[in-house]
Design an enzyme around this catalytic site. Structure first.
Site, PDB file in Angstrom:
ATOM      1  N   LYS A  70      34.002  53.008 109.124  1.00 27.17           N
ATOM      2  CA  LYS A  70      33.578  52.376 108.099  1.00 27.17           C
ATOM      3  C   LYS A  70      32.081  52.003 107.577  1.00 27.17           C
ATOM      4  O   LYS A  70      31.779  51.962 106.424  1.00 27.17           O
ATOM      5  CB  LYS A  70      34.302  50.886 108.230  1.00 27.17           C
ATOM      6  N   ASP A 106      39.714  46.296 101.762  1.00 22.68           N
ATOM      7  CA  ASP A 106      40.106  45.338 102.962  1.00 22.68           C
ATOM      8  C   ASP A 106      39.611  43.885 102.526  1.00 22.68           C
ATOM      9  O   ASP A 106      40.607  43.143 102.674  1.00 22.68           O
ATOM     10  CB  ASP A 106      39.328  45.678 104.356  1.00 22.68           C
ATOM     11  N   GLY A 129      35.827  40.588 117.376  1.00 18.03           N
ATOM     12  CA  GLY A 129      35.129  41.894 116.720  1.00 18.03           C
ATOM     13  C   GLY A 129      33.924  41.699 115.863  1.00 18.03           C
ATOM     14  O   GLY A 129      33.509  40.711 115.763  1.00 18.03           O
ATOM     15  N   SER A 130      33.467  43.073 115.756  1.00 18.71           N
ATOM     16  CA  SER A 130      32.123  43.130 115.257  1.00 18.71           C
ATOM     17  C   SER A 130      31.715  44.153 114.277  1.00 18.71           C
ATOM     18  O   SER A 130      30.812  44.323 113.941  1.00 18.71           O
ATOM     19  CB  SER A 130      30.853  42.838 116.242  1.00 18.71           C
ATOM     20  N   GLY A 131      32.808  44.963 114.242  1.00 17.92           N
ATOM     21  CA  GLY A 131      32.491  46.184 113.544  1.00 17.92           C
ATOM     22  C   GLY A 131      32.892  46.065 111.996  1.00 17.92           C
ATOM     23  O   GLY A 131      32.812  45.098 111.439  1.00 17.92           O
ATOM     24  N   GLY A 132      33.265  47.129 111.261  1.00 20.13           N
ATOM     25  CA  GLY A 132      33.240  47.149 109.711  1.00 20.13           C
ATOM     26  C   GLY A 132      34.293  46.508 109.140  1.00 20.13           C
ATOM     27  O   GLY A 132      34.144  45.603 108.194  1.00 20.13           O
ATOM     28  N   MET A 133      35.569  46.524 109.922  1.00 21.62           N
ATOM     29  CA  MET A 133      36.633  45.583 109.347  1.00 21.62           C
ATOM     30  C   MET A 133      36.136  44.090 109.861  1.00 21.62           C
ATOM     31  O   MET A 133      36.689  43.225 108.957  1.00 21.62           O
ATOM     32  CB  MET A 133      37.789  45.992 110.293  1.00 21.62           C
TER      33      MET A 133
END
Length: 272
Positions: A70, A106, A129-133
């Site tokens: 992402k 999203d 969490g810490s990513g794109g989503m």
């Protein structure tokens, strides 16, 4: 599915670290129902620049982008829609005559689900969490008026950056915090992974929460969702997220918006 592809059939696809069948079945079902000359196929790739270059070179109309691509795809497209630019995360690429424009549906799905499930705006929350989503979810929460938030991420650099950019706090672990809403935006509980049987949060934290939200879509009944249901919590599943974001992708690719009945039938088919 499209049973009679021809030279004019427009191709759409997805790129994911762990490809599933939901998007493939959802899109192809709607193409058939609406008489659209499209076909959809799911892919993974270890050569992301080559894959995105193939979208442009082969005239593939659209591409859904899932974890872990992402953020990495951003440098490979020509333009970011405001939905993607604001959070620097994409999940959709639309190819118009070789020009690749990226979106984030999203964010749209998360914002809609918070409203339809009537999650109180004063709910404290912990997002793991810490990513794109995670960026999409946290941004939708911030924009939806949720202020008392905690980002739980072992990656201190990414976790701190996400939290500070949106006015939330960061912790490497939840610890003794017991917020009213728990949101998992990691692969914990995802089919095919090493953590498929694990809870994303401590059991007592789940039991003390009011709302349980897991963006993992496969399976839709993750250990976190199952425990939340057993405890009578308000639950929001990854299946709901993937269905709404897929609908918005479908509209971007085809210019056609299905009716609510057509949408629900496609979701039911995709789950089968």
């Amino acid at each position: 599915m499209q049973m009679n592809p021809n030279k004019d059939t427009q191709l759409c696809m997805s790129l994911s670290g762990r490809p599933g069948n939901f998007g493939l079945r959802f899109h192809n079902h709607l193409y058939e129902q609406l008489g659209l000359n499209f076909y959809y196929k799911a892919f993974s790739s270890k050569d992301l620049p080559g894959a995105v270059g193939g979208i442009r070179a082969l005239g593939i109309r659209g591409c859904g982008v899932s974890m872990p691509f992402k953020e990495a795809c951003i440098a490979l497209v020509d333009e970011l829609d405001e939905s993607a630019k604001a959070i620097q995360s994409i999940n959709t690429i639309v190819n118009t005559d070789g020009h690749l424009k990226a979106y984030n549906t999203d964010y749209i799905a998360i914002a809609q689900l918070l409203k339809t499930h009537e999650v109180p705006q004063d709910s404290s929350f912990a997002l793991r969490g810490s990513g794109g989503m995670a960026k999409a979810v946290a941004s939708a929460l911030r924009d939806g008026g949720y202020r008392n938030g905690l980002i739980v991420a072992r990656n201190a650099v990414a976790g701190r950056a996400l939290a500070s950019s949106l006015g939330f706090q960061w912790l490497p672990e939840l610890g003794t915090q017991r917020p009213r809403m728990l949101i998992n935006v990691t692969p914990i509980g995802m089919a095919g992974g090493a953590e498929v049987d694990q809870l994303a949060f401590a059991a007592d934290a789940v039991d003390s929460a009011e709302t349980i939200f897991d963006v993992v879509a496969i399976p839709s009944e993750t250990p976190l969702i199952l425990r939340g249901r057993a405890q009578g919590k308000r639950v929001i599943t990854g299946l709901e997220v993937i269905a709404i974001q897929a609908l918005e992708q479908f509209v971007l690719y085809t210019g056609v918006r299905p009716t609510e009945e057509q949408f629900q039938k496609a979701v039911a088919f995709a789950r089968g």
